[in-house]
Write an enzyme that holds these catalytic residues in place. Structure first.
Site, PDB file in Angstrom:
ATOM      1  N   ASP A 189       1.009  -0.984   0.271  1.00 51.81           N
ATOM      2  CA  ASP A 189      -0.305  -0.121   0.210  1.00 51.81           C
ATOM      3  C   ASP A 189       1.235   1.259   0.026  1.00 51.81           C
ATOM      4  O   ASP A 189       1.508   0.976   0.742  1.00 51.81           O
ATOM      5  CB  ASP A 189      -0.653   0.002   1.400  1.00 51.81           C
ATOM      6  CG  ASP A 189      -1.718   1.222   1.167  1.00 51.81           C
ATOM      7  OD1 ASP A 189      -2.621   1.445   0.162  1.00 51.81           O
ATOM      8  OD2 ASP A 189      -1.707   1.914   2.576  1.00 51.81           O
ATOM      9  N   GLU A 274      -1.131  -1.383  -5.954  1.00 53.81           N
ATOM     10  CA  GLU A 274      -2.276  -0.878  -7.022  1.00 53.81           C
ATOM     11  C   GLU A 274      -2.690  -0.344  -7.738  1.00 53.81           C
ATOM     12  O   GLU A 274      -1.464   0.521  -8.241  1.00 53.81           O
ATOM     13  CB  GLU A 274      -3.515   0.750  -6.014  1.00 53.81           C
ATOM     14  CG  GLU A 274      -4.185  -0.500  -4.612  1.00 53.81           C
ATOM     15  CD  GLU A 274      -4.006   0.367  -3.625  1.00 53.81           C
ATOM     16  OE1 GLU A 274      -5.376   0.731  -3.568  1.00 53.81           O
ATOM     17  OE2 GLU A 274      -3.602   1.092  -3.239  1.00 53.81           O
ATOM     18  N   ASP A 355      -3.699   1.646   7.025  1.00 56.35           N
ATOM     19  CA  ASP A 355      -1.953   1.236   5.352  1.00 56.35           C
ATOM     20  C   ASP A 355      -2.127  -0.305   5.935  1.00 56.35           C
ATOM     21  O   ASP A 355      -1.601  -1.161   5.210  1.00 56.35           O
ATOM     22  CB  ASP A 355      -1.030   1.990   5.852  1.00 56.35           C
ATOM     23  CG  ASP A 355      -1.033   3.261   6.047  1.00 56.35           C
ATOM     24  OD1 ASP A 355      -2.705   4.118   5.519  1.00 56.35           O
ATOM     25  OD2 ASP A 355      -1.098   4.475   6.004  1.00 56.35           O
TER      26      ASP A 355
END
Length: 398
Positions: A189, A274, A355
């Site tokens: 992340d 991501e 996170d």
């Protein structure tokens, strides 16, 4: 173990003589001129609904050299000029393939100064490199050795805004081998407070290279702004001073990302990230500077090509997956999760670091997507209307 042959560029700094610097500067100017002339010709032909390809522009180049106005194009090596036309052809190919915007004209002050030489325009012998139209080899600082027995297929000479000269040698590197299989997988992340948060719970600090040098940068920019616009010596010195601060920031950032991505690729077989659209995120004026300094796009690019080199897998999940709002323990989806909430407790009693929880969810859905066959760059228009990795909040019945 199977050897993977990859094309790899080795970049070195060199210090040209006055004659070499003058010759290369002329070459840079001619490359820019030829590129712009060919782009103008192709644009004009496009308005007449005519197609002009590389062969046509190459014939134009021959004709331009015979004119009195452009006779100076024949004074430099012809190979970099031909390569400029090939690069323009590639730019149009990407444009027609809807992978890039329409090619733009090169600027004398803003565009990158570079020239590309193929094997017919340089001599590489006994560790020395001599370019066409030059009598002496380049004074290269060999900061690292080339792979044993490697011979450059292409040489690119460039000069950056800080007036540093570089030569990049493209060779086939047979020393790159797939790493032994590792059973580890990690979800990542990205953020601003911490550059990376791993699903293992590890947090990697954000060095904030631009912020560390912001005072020096602001001072250099103020001095540049005070100088009269034009080609004056004082303005050139001030511009070079500001460029050196920018170069220092860029070099440190790139060095840090190289070390980080190499470590992640070596330690993990599968890496899940991501699929962020950074170009849209930097439109946020409050965060644009910090996001640009974090260089998420460069991080992903390094991760992907290194994973390809060393037999690893990178999976990118859909950017709309609610990784922060989903409990990684029981799967409960929260209605809201404001950015100022850094820790939260689920109804199942589990307390999450925002996170770390997002990284765990990223890993879980990435591994699921890998089984389903989703690629590194998931598409939004898959059958059924959603990516294999996209999940939305279920609609509640009244």
């Amino acid at each position: 173990m199977k050897t993977t042959h990859v094309k790899r560029a080795f970049k070195y700094r060199f210090y040209p003589t006055d004659a070499q610097a003058a010759e290369l500067s002329r070459t840079f100017g001619c490359v820019r001129k030829v590129y712009n002339l060919a782009l103008a010709a192709r644009t004009e032909a496009w308005t007449r609904q005519e197609r002009v390809n590389y062969n046509a522009t190459s014939a134009m180049l021959t004709a331009w050299k015979k004119t009195e106005e452009l006779a100076y194009l024949g004074e430099v090596s012809s190979v970099p000029l031909q390569q400029a036309l090939r690069h323009l052809q590639t730019a149009f190919t990407h444009f027609f393939g809807k992978r890039a915007k329409y090619p733009r004209f090169k600027s004398r002050k803003k565009s990158r100064k570079s020239a590309e030489y193929t094997t017919s325009a340089f001599r590489f012998r006994d560790g020395t490199l001599t370019l066409a139209k030059m009598t002496e080899p380049l004074d290269i600082v060999w900061s690292r050795p080339l792979p044993e027995g490697a011979t450059p297929s292409t040489v690119t000479v460039s000069q950056d805004a800080a007036d540093r000269w570089y030569v990049s040698l493209l060779v086939e590197d047979s020393t790159v081998k797939p790493l032994p299989a590792a059973g580890a997988a990690v979800g990542i992340d990205v953020g601003l407070d911490h550059l990376l948060t791993l699903s293992t719970g590890e947090k990697i600090a954000n060095p904030r290279h631009e912020r560390r040098d912001r005072t020096r940068l602001a001072k250099a920019q103020r001095q540049l702004a005070r100088k009269a616009k034009g080609d004056g010596t004082n303005r050139a010195k001030a511009r070079r001073k500001a460029a050196k601060v920018y170069a220092r920031i860029t070099d440190r950032r790139r060095d840090h990302l190289h070390k980080l991505t190499t470590r992640l690729v070596r330690e993990n077989q599968t890496i899940v990230i991501e699929d962020l659209t950074v170009r849209n995120m930097v439109k946020n004026r409050s965060l644009a500077r910090a996001i640009s300094d974090a260089a998420w796009l460069e991080f992903r690019s390094m991760l992907e090509y290194k994973a390809q080199w060393y037999g690893r897998e990178v999976i990118a999940i859909d950017r709309w997956f609610p990784s922060s709002k989903l409990c990684s323990t029981c799967g409960t989806l929260q209605d809201k999760m404001p950015l100022n909430v850094r820790t939260w407790t689920c109804d199942c009693g589990t307390t999450h670091d925002r996170d770390v929880n997002a990284a765990k969810n990223t890993l879980a859905v990435g591994l699921t997507a890998s089984v389903c066959g989703a690629g590194v760059r998931p598409q939004r228009n898959t059958p059924g209307g959603q990516s294999a990795t996209k999940q939305k909040t279920p609609r509640r019945e009244p």
